[in-house]
Design a protein around this motif. Structure first.
Motif, PDB file in Angstrom:
ATOM      1  N   MET A 316       0.809  -1.223   0.000  1.00  0.00           N
ATOM      2  CA  MET A 316       0.000   0.000   0.000  1.00  0.00           C
ATOM      3  C   MET A 316       0.850   1.284   0.000  1.00  0.00           C
ATOM      4  SD  MET A 316       0.552  -1.567   2.884  1.00  0.00           S
ATOM      5  CE  MET A 316      -0.722  -2.645   3.445  1.00  0.00           C
ATOM      6  N   TYR A 317       2.173   1.165   0.196  1.00  0.00           N
ATOM      7  CA  TYR A 317       3.005   2.370   0.257  1.00  0.00           C
ATOM      8  C   TYR A 317       3.377   2.826  -1.160  1.00  0.00           C
ATOM      9  CZ  TYR A 317       3.424   0.445   4.921  1.00  0.00           C
ATOM     10  OH  TYR A 317       3.137  -0.090   6.145  1.00  0.00           O
ATOM     11  N   PRO A 318       3.159   4.116  -1.466  1.00  0.00           N
ATOM     12  CA  PRO A 318       3.479   4.594  -2.828  1.00  0.00           C
ATOM     13  C   PRO A 318       4.932   4.336  -3.231  1.00  0.00           C
ATOM     14  CG  PRO A 318       2.235   6.257  -1.619  1.00  0.00           C
ATOM     15  CD  PRO A 318       2.554   5.164  -0.635  1.00  0.00           C
ATOM     16  N   THR A 319       5.856   4.437  -2.284  1.00  0.00           N
ATOM     17  CA  THR A 319       7.273   4.220  -2.643  1.00  0.00           C
ATOM     18  C   THR A 319       7.491   2.789  -3.130  1.00  0.00           C
ATOM     19  OG1 THR A 319       7.576   3.902  -0.278  1.00  0.00           O
ATOM     20  CG2 THR A 319       8.442   5.948  -1.217  1.00  0.00           C
ATOM     21  N   LYS A 320       6.787   1.832  -2.522  1.00  0.00           N
ATOM     22  CA  LYS A 320       6.919   0.424  -2.957  1.00  0.00           C
ATOM     23  C   LYS A 320       6.344   0.287  -4.370  1.00  0.00           C
ATOM     24  CE  LYS A 320       8.191  -0.916   1.202  1.00  0.00           C
ATOM     25  NZ  LYS A 320       9.632  -0.901   1.443  1.00  0.00           N
ATOM     26  N   GLN A 321       5.214   0.939  -4.591  1.00  0.00           N
ATOM     27  CA  GLN A 321       4.565   0.821  -5.902  1.00  0.00           C
ATOM     28  C   GLN A 321       5.458   1.412  -6.994  1.00  0.00           C
ATOM     29  OE1 GLN A 321       0.666   2.564  -5.398  1.00  0.00           O
ATOM     30  NE2 GLN A 321       0.184   1.181  -3.701  1.00  0.00           N
ATOM     31  N   ILE A 322       6.082   2.546  -6.686  1.00  0.00           N
ATOM     32  CA  ILE A 322       6.972   3.170  -7.685  1.00  0.00           C
ATOM     33  C   ILE A 322       8.170   2.256  -7.963  1.00  0.00           C
ATOM     34  CG2 ILE A 322       8.618   5.077  -8.036  1.00  0.00           C
ATOM     35  CD1 ILE A 322       6.462   6.885  -6.754  1.00  0.00           C
ATOM     36  N   ALA A 323       8.729   1.693  -6.900  1.00  0.00           N
ATOM     37  CA  ALA A 323       9.887   0.807  -7.091  1.00  0.00           C
ATOM     38  C   ALA A 323       9.502  -0.400  -7.947  1.00  0.00           C
ATOM     39  CB  ALA A 323      10.429   0.350  -5.736  1.00  0.00           C
ATOM     40  N   VAL A 324       8.334  -0.976  -7.686  1.00  0.00           N
ATOM     41  CA  VAL A 324       7.891  -2.128  -8.481  1.00  0.00           C
ATOM     42  C   VAL A 324       7.686  -1.700  -9.934  1.00  0.00           C
ATOM     43  CG1 VAL A 324       5.972  -3.732  -8.850  1.00  0.00           C
ATOM     44  CG2 VAL A 324       6.931  -3.449  -6.570  1.00  0.00           C
ATOM     45  N   ALA A 325       7.131  -0.520 -10.121  1.00  0.00           N
ATOM     46  CA  ALA A 325       6.941  -0.022 -11.496  1.00  0.00           C
ATOM     47  C   ALA A 325       8.299   0.133 -12.187  1.00  0.00           C
ATOM     48  CB  ALA A 325       6.198   1.312 -11.471  1.00  0.00           C
ATOM     49  N   GLN A 326       9.277   0.661 -11.483  1.00  0.00           N
ATOM     50  CA  GLN A 326      10.616   0.835 -12.079  1.00  0.00           C
ATOM     51  C   GLN A 326      11.220  -0.529 -12.435  1.00  0.00           C
ATOM     52  OE1 GLN A 326      12.370   3.082  -8.855  1.00  0.00           O
ATOM     53  NE2 GLN A 326      12.357   4.970 -10.047  1.00  0.00           N
ATOM     54  N   MET A 327      11.041  -1.486 -11.519  1.00  0.00           N
ATOM     55  CA  MET A 327      11.563  -2.834 -11.785  1.00  0.00           C
ATOM     56  C   MET A 327      10.862  -3.439 -13.001  1.00  0.00           C
ATOM     57  SD  MET A 327      11.766  -4.277  -7.892  1.00  0.00           S
ATOM     58  CE  MET A 327      12.256  -5.923  -8.297  1.00  0.00           C
ATOM     59  N   HIS A 328       9.555  -3.218 -13.073  1.00  0.00           N
ATOM     60  CA  HIS A 328       8.782  -3.785 -14.171  1.00  0.00           C
ATOM     61  C   HIS A 328       9.252  -3.222 -15.516  1.00  0.00           C
ATOM     62  CE1 HIS A 328       5.222  -5.841 -15.735  1.00  0.00           C
ATOM     63  NE2 HIS A 328       5.238  -4.889 -16.637  1.00  0.00           N
ATOM     64  N   VAL A 329       9.437  -1.907 -15.549  1.00  0.00           N
ATOM     65  CA  VAL A 329       9.884  -1.265 -16.796  1.00  0.00           C
ATOM     66  C   VAL A 329      11.246  -1.816 -17.203  1.00  0.00           C
ATOM     67  CG1 VAL A 329      10.618   0.940 -17.799  1.00  0.00           C
ATOM     68  CG2 VAL A 329       8.513   0.824 -16.449  1.00  0.00           C
ATOM     69  N   LYS A 330      12.141  -1.896 -16.244  1.00  0.00           N
ATOM     70  CA  LYS A 330      13.501  -2.392 -16.527  1.00  0.00           C
ATOM     71  C   LYS A 330      13.446  -3.838 -17.027  1.00  0.00           C
ATOM     72  CE  LYS A 330      17.844  -1.940 -16.558  1.00  0.00           C
ATOM     73  NZ  LYS A 330      18.487  -0.873 -17.288  1.00  0.00           N
ATOM     74  N   LEU A 331      12.610  -4.638 -16.360  1.00  0.00           N
ATOM     75  CA  LEU A 331      12.500  -6.050 -16.741  1.00  0.00           C
ATOM     76  C   LEU A 331      11.946  -6.190 -18.162  1.00  0.00           C
ATOM     77  CD1 LEU A 331      12.750  -9.028 -15.764  1.00  0.00           C
ATOM     78  CD2 LEU A 331      10.382  -8.863 -14.976  1.00  0.00           C
ATOM     79  N   GLU A 332      10.898  -5.450 -18.458  1.00  0.00           N
ATOM     80  CA  GLU A 332      10.298  -5.541 -19.807  1.00  0.00           C
ATOM     81  C   GLU A 332      11.288  -5.058 -20.874  1.00  0.00           C
ATOM     82  OE1 GLU A 332       7.561  -6.866 -21.021  1.00  0.00           O
ATOM     83  OE2 GLU A 332       6.695  -7.467 -19.118  1.00  0.00           O
ATOM     84  N   GLN A 333      12.016  -3.989 -20.587  1.00  0.00           N
ATOM     85  CA  GLN A 333      12.993  -3.470 -21.560  1.00  0.00           C
ATOM     86  C   GLN A 333      14.079  -4.524 -21.813  1.00  0.00           C
ATOM     87  OE1 GLN A 333      14.355   0.029 -19.492  1.00  0.00           O
ATOM     88  NE2 GLN A 333      12.964   1.396 -20.582  1.00  0.00           N
ATOM     89  N   THR A 334      14.556  -5.098 -20.710  1.00  0.00           N
ATOM     90  CA  THR A 334      15.642  -6.073 -20.811  1.00  0.00           C
ATOM     91  C   THR A 334      15.180  -7.302 -21.576  1.00  0.00           C
ATOM     92  OG1 THR A 334      16.427  -5.288 -18.680  1.00  0.00           O
ATOM     93  CG2 THR A 334      17.310  -7.385 -19.412  1.00  0.00           C
ATOM     94  N   LYS A 335      13.987  -7.787 -21.226  1.00  0.00           N
ATOM     95  CA  LYS A 335      13.485  -8.986 -21.889  1.00  0.00           C
ATOM     96  C   LYS A 335      13.230  -8.721 -23.380  1.00  0.00           C
ATOM     97  CE  LYS A 335      10.270 -11.424 -19.599  1.00  0.00           C
ATOM     98  NZ  LYS A 335       9.156 -11.703 -18.652  1.00  0.00           N
TER      99      LYS A 335
END
Ligand SMILES: Cc1cc2nc3c(=O)[nH]c(=O)nc-3n(C[C@H](O)[C@H](O)[C@H](O)COP(=O)(O)OP(=O)(O)OC[C@H]3O[C@@H](n4cnc5c(N)ncnc54)[C@H](O)[C@@H]3O)c2cc1C
Length: 428
Positions: A316-335
């Motif tokens: 529920m913490y916005p900082t966690k959500q942003i971090a997950v979004a950043q990880m997701h973007v990086k993962l999709e770009q890399t893949k």
């Protein structure tokens, strides 16, 4: 003798993981999807539960190799006619990435094993050879493939020597002197994954008759039987990550290697290295798997769904959500770049394809560690305990960019130079 390692119940009971690359979305065939699913199932239900022990004890995943053999995966790239699964480069890469999600050391060492069949198989088929040489190569590789399919023989791929040879700069210092019926091999290989566990060491060395000068053109790729007289494994193995690879030092002292142990005919490795560059991209799938594993762990952790942990939600913490979004973007770009690069692997690729392969390698190796680093920060203290896989994923992921010949630094070096200079161009 150490006791065999069993899979944990919690890993076996979990819902099946989704494919790393959805077969429909990525337009894969049913056959590719089946091979990937076979590896993913083995990884999730068996390898994941054993990974911590291999890591803690820096012990080779012997049990996993028995399972890979049983599942037919030791022969993934061996033609169907010879008892293998007949996988092409892309299928191998996607399957290796699935294994990397659950045990980095198994995926990385399996890469060295599979490359002995991928390089002598589909890759060699793409290179020019006269008919007699091709026929002899076909006869020889059938012997290697039979050992793998029937007996579960394991091959490794030691080429690093601590000098400039592994980066492709100079001829290998390990020498093969022609003698009646074969060669006498002398030399030393460092960081030789599967040391003491492979049945055959697929050694890159330089063929040199008495008084001859070393040349990269005379590189030989020989399967040195691990039990041959004059082969020894020395040094300890207590590294930061990828501990189950057991990458110790190999010494060859007047080791006789018979002609039929050649994994490629004379001159073919040199041709392959210059015209089939994607052969050096095969270390990257492991790290795509690790990147996915770090991301998946983070999502489960923040949702309070990690087995063995209290079901506390932190999403529920916005900082966690942003971090997950950043990880997701990086993962999709890399893949995305990686998928494209492994899909277009071929002989004589265009300049753009070669630059993309370097960029894909860099993205996978550095990206996996960036995602794992963010995962540690985002999940927090409890998530980095050794009872959970994240800290192992983090340490394993740090090792990717050190792998020669395409280290992260060398990829940058080549992209910069090759983007700015055409072959033969200089500023003189
Ligand atoms: C877990 C693990 C498993 C491994 N398994 C194997 C294996 O099975 N087989 C095998 O052969 N090797 C294996 N390696 C070895 C690996 O490929 C490297 O050879 C090893 O890490 C030693 O690298 P180094 O950094 O000491 O190399 P160095 O040669 O000292 O190079 C140091 C760095 O300098 C840079 N560099 C080197 N040459 C150049 C150049 N010409 N231009 C610009 N920069 C350059 C590179 O970035 C390189 O990383 C393994 C390594 C690890 C960590």
């Amino acid at each position: 003798m150490t006791a065999p390692i069993a899979a944990t119940k919690s890993a076996a009971a979990a819902a099946p993981d989704a494919p790393l690359f959805d077969p429909k979305a990525f337009r894969l065939t049913d056959e590719q999807a089946e091979i990937m699913s076979r590896a993913r199932h083995l990884g999730q239900t068996v390898f994941a539960g054993r990974a911590a022990t291999y890591d803690r004890e820096a012990r080779f995943p012997v049990e996993n190799y028995h399972d890979l053999h049983k599942a037919g995966l030791l022969g993934i790239a061996i033609p169907k006619a010879l008892g293998g699964l007949g996988a092409n480069y892309q299928t191998y890469a996607l399957t290796a990435a699935e294994i990397g999600r659950y045990c980095g050391a198994t995926a990385l060492t399996w890469n060295m094993h599979v490359c002995s069949t991928l390089w002598s198989g589909p890759l060699a088929d793409d290179l020019e050879m006269d008919a007699a040489t091709r026929a002899e190569h076909a006869r020889r590789r059938a012997v290697h493939y039979k050992r793998i399919v029937d007996d579960g023989a394991i091959y490794s791929q030691p080429f690093s020597e601590g000098g400039a040879a592994a980066a492709g700069g100079v001829a290998f210092g390990t020498e093969a002197k022609p003698v009646k019926g074969g060669w006498l091999v002398n030399g030393k290989k460092i960081f030789a994954s599967l040391s003491g566990h492979a049945d055959y060491y697929g050694v890159l060395c330089t063929e040199m008759a008495e008084g001859e000068k070393a040349s990269r053109r005379n590189t030989l790729y020989l399967a040195v039987p691990a039990k041959a007289e004059g082969v020894s494994v020395v040094g300890d193995w207590d590294p930061l990550g990828m501990r189950g690879t057991v990458s110790r030092t190999l010494i060859f002292k007047d080791v006789f290697v018979a002609e039929d142990e050649a994994l490629m005919p004379r001159g073919v490795y040199f041709k392959a290295a210059s015209s089939w560059p994607h052969m050096f991209l095969t270390l990257s799938p492991t790290y795509i798997g690790l990147a996915q594993a770090a991301y998946d762990f983070t999502v489960r952790y923040l949702r309070g769904e990690v087995p063995g942990m209290p079901p506390v939600k932190r999403r529920m913490y916005p900082t966690k959500q942003i971090a997950v979004a950043q990880m997701h973007v990086k993962l999709e770009q890399t893949k995305a770049i990686w998928f494209q690069a492994v899909t277009e692997a071929c002989a004589n690729p265009t300049k753009a394809q070669v630059l993309r392969a370097y960029a894909a390698q860099f993205s996978a190796m550095e990206g996996a560690n960036e995602i794992a680093t963010l995962a540690i920060r985002t999940c927090g203290g409890q998530a980095m305990l050794k009872s959970l896989p994240l800290e192992r994923i983090y340490r394993d992921s740090r090792c990717g960019s050190l792998m020669l010949p395409w280290t992260a630094e060398l990829c940058l070096d080549r992209i910069g130079r090759e983007a700015l200079y055409e072959p033969g161009e200089s500023d003189e």
